[in-house]
Each structure stands twice: as structure tokens, then as C-alpha cells.
Design an enzyme around this catalytic site. Structure first.
Site, PDB file in Angstrom:
ATOM      1  N   ARG A  86       0.868  -1.175   0.000  1.00 42.30           N
ATOM      2  CA  ARG A  86       0.000   0.000   0.000  1.00 42.30           C
ATOM      3  C   ARG A  86       0.907   1.229   0.000  1.00 42.30           C
ATOM      4  NH1 ARG A  86      -1.978  -3.506   4.044  1.00 42.30           N
ATOM      5  NH2 ARG A  86      -4.056  -4.365   3.601  1.00 42.30           N
ATOM      6  N   LYS A 117      -2.540  -2.718   7.850  1.00 39.54           N
ATOM      7  CA  LYS A 117      -3.770  -2.301   8.509  1.00 39.54           C
ATOM      8  C   LYS A 117      -3.897  -2.999   9.853  1.00 39.54           C
ATOM      9  CE  LYS A 117      -6.648  -1.002   4.545  1.00 39.54           C
ATOM     10  NZ  LYS A 117      -7.913  -1.252   3.836  1.00 39.54           N
ATOM     11  N   HIS A 173      -2.310   2.798  -6.080  1.00 39.31           N
ATOM     12  CA  HIS A 173      -2.868   1.532  -5.604  1.00 39.31           C
ATOM     13  C   HIS A 173      -3.059   0.535  -6.758  1.00 39.31           C
ATOM     14  CE1 HIS A 173      -4.413  -0.506  -2.083  1.00 39.31           C
ATOM     15  NE2 HIS A 173      -5.446  -0.943  -2.766  1.00 39.31           N
ATOM     16  N   ARG A 205      -0.428  -2.098  -6.730  1.00 41.19           N
ATOM     17  CA  ARG A 205      -0.682  -3.196  -5.779  1.00 41.19           C
ATOM     18  C   ARG A 205      -1.665  -4.195  -6.391  1.00 41.19           C
ATOM     19  NH1 ARG A 205      -1.099  -4.721  -0.168  1.00 41.19           N
ATOM     20  NH2 ARG A 205      -3.234  -5.147   0.515  1.00 41.19           N
ATOM     21  N   HIS A 214      -3.885  -9.310   3.653  1.00 42.37           N
ATOM     22  CA  HIS A 214      -5.338  -9.348   3.798  1.00 42.37           C
ATOM     23  C   HIS A 214      -5.721 -10.204   5.002  1.00 42.37           C
ATOM     24  CE1 HIS A 214      -6.226  -8.379  -0.712  1.00 42.37           C
ATOM     25  NE2 HIS A 214      -6.047  -7.296   0.017  1.00 42.37           N
ATOM     26  N   TYR A 249      -9.382 -11.027  -6.922  1.00 41.57           N
ATOM     27  CA  TYR A 249      -8.459 -11.031  -8.047  1.00 41.57           C
ATOM     28  C   TYR A 249      -8.707 -12.216  -8.984  1.00 41.57           C
ATOM     29  CZ  TYR A 249      -6.106  -7.381  -5.463  1.00 41.57           C
ATOM     30  OH  TYR A 249      -5.833  -6.217  -4.796  1.00 41.57           O
TER      31      TYR A 249
END
Length: 319
Positions: free
Chosen positions: A166, A190, A258, A261, A284, A293
Site C-alpha cells: 500500500r 492495517k 494503488h 498493488r 489481507h 483477483y
């Protein structure tokens, strides 16, 4: 921002909001970006309440709010051009505050507990083609007055594409975080979750070229990516460079930092990478986030099939 909260809230509620912010930061270990967004949404909410009531918000005011009050707030935001996704974030923020108030102060807004989240449109990630992604990592623009600025952008974009970072993760790195002998980056993503990502030789090469030209590079504690004043690079600078380059390179208007990524994940999947590994590389928490994806790759396969076999369009459109 808390000075404004003090003007909007009665003292007891002001102290409760400060305690909630501290719990989010220290108890839940939320990122500074998440907290900043939450506080911005909360400020907008309290301004909305004061505009309608003409007085500071108290704990009793919050407890007695109705579903109509919350829906009016959401409608106000939509009419102001705020997206449904941002509204969903605002509701999540208010629910978090509500749960905290119930645990700490035995105060609860029943109307908020029953409020439903707005339906969000599920959109597929928009990766670049391999040629487009590689072009971003090599491009220069004449607007950059000093040569090291182009080297900086090339290093940053190569890092985003080569490691799937990110933009916030890349810009939070310090020089000391780049250790060629380890061949791995240790990141906090995150929720401050730590993960290890392999760093490719081409990424190290671009970073070394940049560092050889950049000023303020002698302190290992210094930010890896810096601006003209030697301070940590602002994400807006990278976004502006992408806007220049997408016009120069003929890329889609949806191209952002982004996108690199997204391209990292999509291209790995296309080359046979397994979902679990890609999930770990991206950081994730849920596999369902990574599974998006696979839909991108399926969509591309169907598009190629349509172009190669036009007589099958009717059949594919039924899928």
C-alpha cells in the site's frame, strides 16, 4: 481537532470521545489513518447535530437519537457528494463509539444499533497490463526539476509493484528498513498487523539508485522517501506523478498508486500463484478480499475468448 470537539460537545461527552479515541489508538491498535478518518466523520456528525439542535451534544442527546436522526445525517452526506462507501465507514465508526460507550459508561443508542449499512456496489480491482506497470517504474517527467525526483518515483513505483505494498506502507518506511542482506521487508499494515514480504533485486537496485542521488540520506533513521524539504513524502506527491504519467503513457484515468498493488496480485495469480500466498503477501485479513483477483482474471479470460471466438458471445453472455 479536539479543540473543535470541545466546542461541539458537553464536557462529559467530550471526555468520553477522548477516551474512545485513546482506546482505538492503544487498545485496538488502529492506524493513524483510520483514526483520522473516524474523527473527521465524527466531527461532521456532531456539526450536523449542532446545526439542527442549536446546542452542544450531550450523552443524553446521543442516547435519545432516533433512526430518523441517523438517516437524516446519511442523507445530508449523500446530498453533499459523500459516497455510500464513506457513509458505511461513518456508520461503522458510530457503532464502534456506541459499543465503547455501552461498555465504559453504560450508555447506548438503540436506534444506532438497529441502523443498517448502505448497500455497497462490489467493484473489481483495476490492475494495469504488465507493460503499463513496467512503464510506470521506468518513466520520467520533465516537470521534476531535479534528477533525483524521477529516481525517487521510479523506486517508489517499483516497490509498490514489486512487493504489492500500500502507498501508506511504502511511505512509512525508513532507510534502516531496507536491509539487502535480509531480502525481506518487515511491514506493519492495517490494524498494525506485521508481515514479511520478499524484496526483489530489481526493487533494491532502484532504491539504491535513488538513495545515491537523494539528499538527507546519511541518517538511517530518516524516512526512505522524502520530499524537497527532506521530510517524509506526502502521498499526494506520488498521486500527482501518476496523473502526469498516465497521460504521458496513455494509461487509464483510473490508474493510481494503488493500481500497482492490484497489478502485483493479479499478475502473480495469472502466473500460477496460489491465493493463500498472495493473501499473506498483501496482508489481507480475509481470503475473500484476495479472491476478488480471481474474478479479475476470469473477466480477462472471457474477454479474450470473446475476441478470439466471436460466435461464442451468445453462449458466454449466459454465464
Amino acid at each position: 481537532m479536539f479543540l473543535l470537539f470541545k466546542q461541539l460537545l458537553q464536557e462529559d461527552f467530550f471526555q468520553a470521545v477522548k477516551a474512545w479515541e485513546e482506546w482505538m489508538r492503544l487498545g485496538r491498535n488502529c492506524s493513524s489513518l483510520t483514526i483520522r478518518h473516524y474523527l473527521q466523520d465524527l466531527k461532521t456528525f456532531f456539526i450536523f447535530l449542532q446545526d439542527h439542535s442549536g446546542e452542544q451534544t450531550s450523552m443524553d442527546t446521543f442516547r435519545n437519537l432516533t433512526s430518523a436522526d441517523f438517516r437524516a445525517f446519511l442523507a445530508y452526506r449523500v446530498n453533499s457528494g459523500i459516497s455510500h462507501r464513506s457513509n458505511a465507514r461513518a456508520i461503522s465508526m458510530l457503532r464502534s463509539l456506541n459499543r465503547f460507550l455501552e461498555r465504559r459508561y453504560h450508555l447506548r443508542s438503540n436506534a444506532l444499533s438497529s441502523l443498517s449499512l448502505p448497500r455497497l456496489k462490489t467493484s473489481l480491482p483495476r490492475p494495469l497490463h504488465i507493460d503499463g506497470a513496467l512503464a510506470l517504474t521506468e518513466a520520467c517527467t520533465e516537470e521534476n526539476s531535479q534528477s533525483w525526483l524521477n529516481a525517487r518515483h521510479q523506486a517508489l513505483f517499483t516497490l509498490l509493484y514489486g512487493c504489492g505494498l500500500r502507498i501508506s506502507e511504502a511511505l512509512s518506511l525508513d532507510i534502516k528498513d531496507i536491509n539487502p542482506s535480509l531480502r525481506f521487508l518487515i511491514l506493519k499494515g492495517k490494524g498494525q498487523k506485521q508481515r514479511m514480504v520478499p524484496i526483489l533485486p530489481v526493487v533494491l537496485e532502484k532504491i539504491n539508485i535513488y538513495l545515491a542521488q537523494a539528499p538527507h540520506r546519511d541518517d538511517p533513521q530518516a524516512p526512505l522517501f522524502i520530499g524537497l524539504q527532506g521530510k517524509r513524502l506526502n502521498p499526494g506527491v506520488a498521486q500527482k506523478q501518476i496523473r502526469r504519467l498516465r497521460h504521458q503513457l496513455g494509461l487509464s484515468d483510473s490508474t493510481t498508486p494503488h493500481s500497482l498493488r492490484h497489478s502485483f496480485a493479479t499478475h502473480l495469480l495469472a502466473e500460477g500463484g496460489d491465493l493463500r500466498t498472495i493473501q499473506e503477501l498483501l496482508g489481507h485479513a480475509s481470503l475473500s478480499s484476495t479472491q476478488r483477483y480471481t474474478n479479475v482474471e476470469t473477466s480477462r479470460l472471457l474477454e479474450v475468448y470473446r475476441q478470439a471466438h466471436p460466435r461464442t458471445r451468445k453462449l458466454i453472455n449466459r454465464v
